[in-house]
Scaffold this motif. Structure first.
Motif, PDB file in Angstrom:
ATOM      1  N   ARG A 183      -7.610   9.470  -2.146  1.00  0.00           N
ATOM      2  CA  ARG A 183      -8.417  10.070  -1.080  1.00  0.00           C
ATOM      3  C   ARG A 183      -7.659  10.086   0.239  1.00  0.00           C
ATOM      4  O   ARG A 183      -7.748  11.051   1.007  1.00  0.00           O
ATOM      5  CB  ARG A 183      -9.748   9.324  -0.933  1.00  0.00           C
ATOM      6  CG  ARG A 183     -10.719   9.523  -2.089  1.00  0.00           C
ATOM      7  CD  ARG A 183     -11.035  10.998  -2.325  1.00  0.00           C
ATOM      8  NE  ARG A 183     -11.565  11.656  -1.132  1.00  0.00           N
ATOM      9  CZ  ARG A 183     -12.848  11.721  -0.830  1.00  0.00           C
ATOM     10  NH1 ARG A 183     -13.754  11.165  -1.632  1.00  0.00           N
ATOM     11  NH2 ARG A 183     -13.240  12.345   0.252  1.00  0.00           N
ATOM     12  N   THR A 184      -6.903   9.018   0.511  1.00  0.00           N
ATOM     13  CA  THR A 184      -6.095   8.993   1.729  1.00  0.00           C
ATOM     14  C   THR A 184      -5.003  10.054   1.668  1.00  0.00           C
ATOM     15  O   THR A 184      -4.766  10.782   2.646  1.00  0.00           O
ATOM     16  CB  THR A 184      -5.459   7.603   1.918  1.00  0.00           C
ATOM     17  OG1 THR A 184      -6.487   6.621   2.010  1.00  0.00           O
ATOM     18  CG2 THR A 184      -4.602   7.565   3.176  1.00  0.00           C
ATOM     19  N   ARG A 217      -8.931   5.158  -3.855  1.00  0.00           N
ATOM     20  CA  ARG A 217      -8.820   5.075  -2.391  1.00  0.00           C
ATOM     21  C   ARG A 217      -7.498   5.647  -1.902  1.00  0.00           C
ATOM     22  O   ARG A 217      -7.448   6.354  -0.894  1.00  0.00           O
ATOM     23  CB  ARG A 217      -8.973   3.615  -1.942  1.00  0.00           C
ATOM     24  CG  ARG A 217     -10.392   3.067  -2.082  1.00  0.00           C
ATOM     25  CD  ARG A 217     -10.582   1.814  -1.251  1.00  0.00           C
ATOM     26  NE  ARG A 217      -9.690   0.748  -1.666  1.00  0.00           N
ATOM     27  CZ  ARG A 217      -9.990  -0.164  -2.595  1.00  0.00           C
ATOM     28  NH1 ARG A 217     -11.163  -0.095  -3.228  1.00  0.00           N
ATOM     29  NH2 ARG A 217      -9.156  -1.124  -2.909  1.00  0.00           N
ATOM     30  N   LEU A 218      -6.433   5.351  -2.631  1.00  0.00           N
ATOM     31  CA  LEU A 218      -5.125   5.882  -2.247  1.00  0.00           C
ATOM     32  C   LEU A 218      -5.095   7.407  -2.378  1.00  0.00           C
ATOM     33  O   LEU A 218      -4.572   8.106  -1.498  1.00  0.00           O
ATOM     34  CB  LEU A 218      -4.028   5.255  -3.104  1.00  0.00           C
ATOM     35  CG  LEU A 218      -3.743   3.779  -2.844  1.00  0.00           C
ATOM     36  CD1 LEU A 218      -2.868   3.204  -3.951  1.00  0.00           C
ATOM     37  CD2 LEU A 218      -3.061   3.591  -1.491  1.00  0.00           C
ATOM     38  N   GLY A 223       1.158   4.184  -2.911  1.00  0.00           N
ATOM     39  CA  GLY A 223       0.934   5.601  -2.644  1.00  0.00           C
ATOM     40  C   GLY A 223       2.127   6.457  -3.049  1.00  0.00           C
ATOM     41  O   GLY A 223       1.962   7.539  -3.622  1.00  0.00           O
ATOM     42  N   THR A 265       0.826  -1.202   0.000  1.00  0.00           N
ATOM     43  CA  THR A 265       0.000   0.000   0.000  1.00  0.00           C
ATOM     44  C   THR A 265       0.864   1.257   0.000  1.00  0.00           C
ATOM     45  O   THR A 265       0.618   2.201  -0.756  1.00  0.00           O
ATOM     46  CB  THR A 265      -0.938   0.006   1.212  1.00  0.00           C
ATOM     47  OG1 THR A 265      -1.772  -1.149   1.170  1.00  0.00           O
ATOM     48  CG2 THR A 265      -1.804   1.257   1.220  1.00  0.00           C
ATOM     49  N   GLU A 300      -5.126  12.728  -0.029  1.00  0.00           N
ATOM     50  CA  GLU A 300      -5.800  14.021   0.066  1.00  0.00           C
ATOM     51  C   GLU A 300      -6.102  14.370   1.517  1.00  0.00           C
ATOM     52  O   GLU A 300      -5.990  15.545   1.924  1.00  0.00           O
ATOM     53  CB  GLU A 300      -7.090  13.986  -0.748  1.00  0.00           C
ATOM     54  CG  GLU A 300      -7.804  15.325  -0.829  1.00  0.00           C
ATOM     55  CD  GLU A 300      -9.078  15.252  -1.644  1.00  0.00           C
ATOM     56  OE1 GLU A 300      -9.607  16.319  -1.991  1.00  0.00           O
ATOM     57  OE2 GLU A 300      -9.545  14.126  -1.927  1.00  0.00           O
ATOM     58  N   ASP A 301      -6.477  13.379   2.318  1.00  0.00           N
ATOM     59  CA  ASP A 301      -6.755  13.626   3.735  1.00  0.00           C
ATOM     60  C   ASP A 301      -5.539  14.199   4.450  1.00  0.00           C
ATOM     61  O   ASP A 301      -5.668  14.947   5.426  1.00  0.00           O
ATOM     62  CB  ASP A 301      -7.179  12.327   4.433  1.00  0.00           C
ATOM     63  CG  ASP A 301      -8.579  11.886   4.038  1.00  0.00           C
ATOM     64  OD1 ASP A 301      -9.337  12.734   3.502  1.00  0.00           O
ATOM     65  OD2 ASP A 301      -8.910  10.707   4.249  1.00  0.00           O
ATOM     66  N   HIS A 302      -4.335  13.842   3.962  1.00  0.00           N
ATOM     67  CA  HIS A 302      -3.085  14.324   4.559  1.00  0.00           C
ATOM     68  C   HIS A 302      -2.509  15.510   3.801  1.00  0.00           C
ATOM     69  O   HIS A 302      -1.358  15.899   4.044  1.00  0.00           O
ATOM     70  CB  HIS A 302      -2.066  13.183   4.613  1.00  0.00           C
ATOM     71  CG  HIS A 302      -2.449  12.087   5.558  1.00  0.00           C
ATOM     72  ND1 HIS A 302      -2.157  12.136   6.908  1.00  0.00           N
ATOM     73  CD2 HIS A 302      -3.134  10.924   5.365  1.00  0.00           C
ATOM     74  CE1 HIS A 302      -2.618  11.040   7.496  1.00  0.00           C
ATOM     75  NE2 HIS A 302      -3.216  10.288   6.587  1.00  0.00           N
TER      76      HIS A 302
END
Length: 229
Positions: free
Chosen positions: A52-53, A49-50, A17, A13, A55-57
């Motif tokens: 979005r993760t 999904r990667l 990323g 994962t 983007e959260d950071h």
């Protein structure tokens, strides 16, 4: 015996990323999810999904069309890389960007790649090129990559562009990293005479005075070299 982690399995994962970030760093414009997925060899749903993760950071961000580019969080991470070098370079990059009306940036070598660690955009221009920290490309390609190689001993295998860069004191390129973009760069020298980094500018104006740009970039690189002594 204690396990030092050297034999631990790779995180798939995390690897995926990082490959997405490396891909986005090469782009001049935001890219839709489907194209990001295709470029890094992932199914669209996994890439989404990667992203979005990330983007959260704040490591990536979306524009109004939902396309992705590197986010401001990358700049925060880059500030921790070679802080003494960046502290010496940033005032000179700012002055160079103001003088030429072009984005000025600092590049270091990481293995076989040239990596942008800091950039400054001009404030008083109608349009300019954005060049984000984290952008990377093979060393030896583009003005910054050639500049990093300039202080090395010449070899018969050197590209003509590298030979010319050594002759005039700065390296230039057109479309070698991003289609349509021009760059001019000069090395920042370390105590041993090797390239510690490169100062560069990026622009699109075909009518720009390349010799003048080269002289200004060489002077800025020399000022960074002096500030590090």
């Amino acid at each position: 015996m204690a396990d030092d982690g050297a034999s631990a399995p790779q995180s798939q994962t995390l690897d995926r990323g990082l490959r997405i970030l490396e891909h986005l760093a090469t782009l001049a414009a935001p890219q839709p999810v489907a194209e990001v997925a295709a470029a890094v060899g992932l199914h669209r749903s996994i890439a989404y999904r990667l992203l979005r993760t990330l983007e959260d950071h704040q490591l990536v961000e979306r524009d109004g069309a939902g396309h992705y580019r590197l986010g401001l969080g990358m700049a925060a991470l880059a500030r921790g890389v070679r802080t003494d070098l960046q502290a010496a370079a940033l005032p000179r990059l700012d002055a160079l960007a103001a003088e030429l009306g072009m984005t000025a940036f600092l590049v270091v070598r990481a293995g076989d790649e040239a990596v942008t660690v800091a950039s400054v955009e001009p404030h008083d221009t109608a349009a300019h090129v954005s060049y984000r920290p984290g952008t990377r490309h093979p060393v030896g390609r583009g003005g910054p990559g050639l500049a990093l190689l300039m202080p090395e001993p010449p070899t018969p295998a050197d590209r003509p562009e590298l030979q010319e860069a050594r002759r005039v004191g700065w390296a230039g390129s057109h479309g070698e990293v991003v289609a349509g973009l021009r760059s001019v760069a000069a090395p920042v020298l370390g105590p041993d005479g090797g390239a510690r980094a490169a100062v560069a500018v990026v622009y699109v104006d075909e009518s720009a005075d390349t010799d003048r740009i080269g002289r200004s970039v060489v002077e800025a690189a020399a000022r960074v070299t002096a500030a590090l002594r």
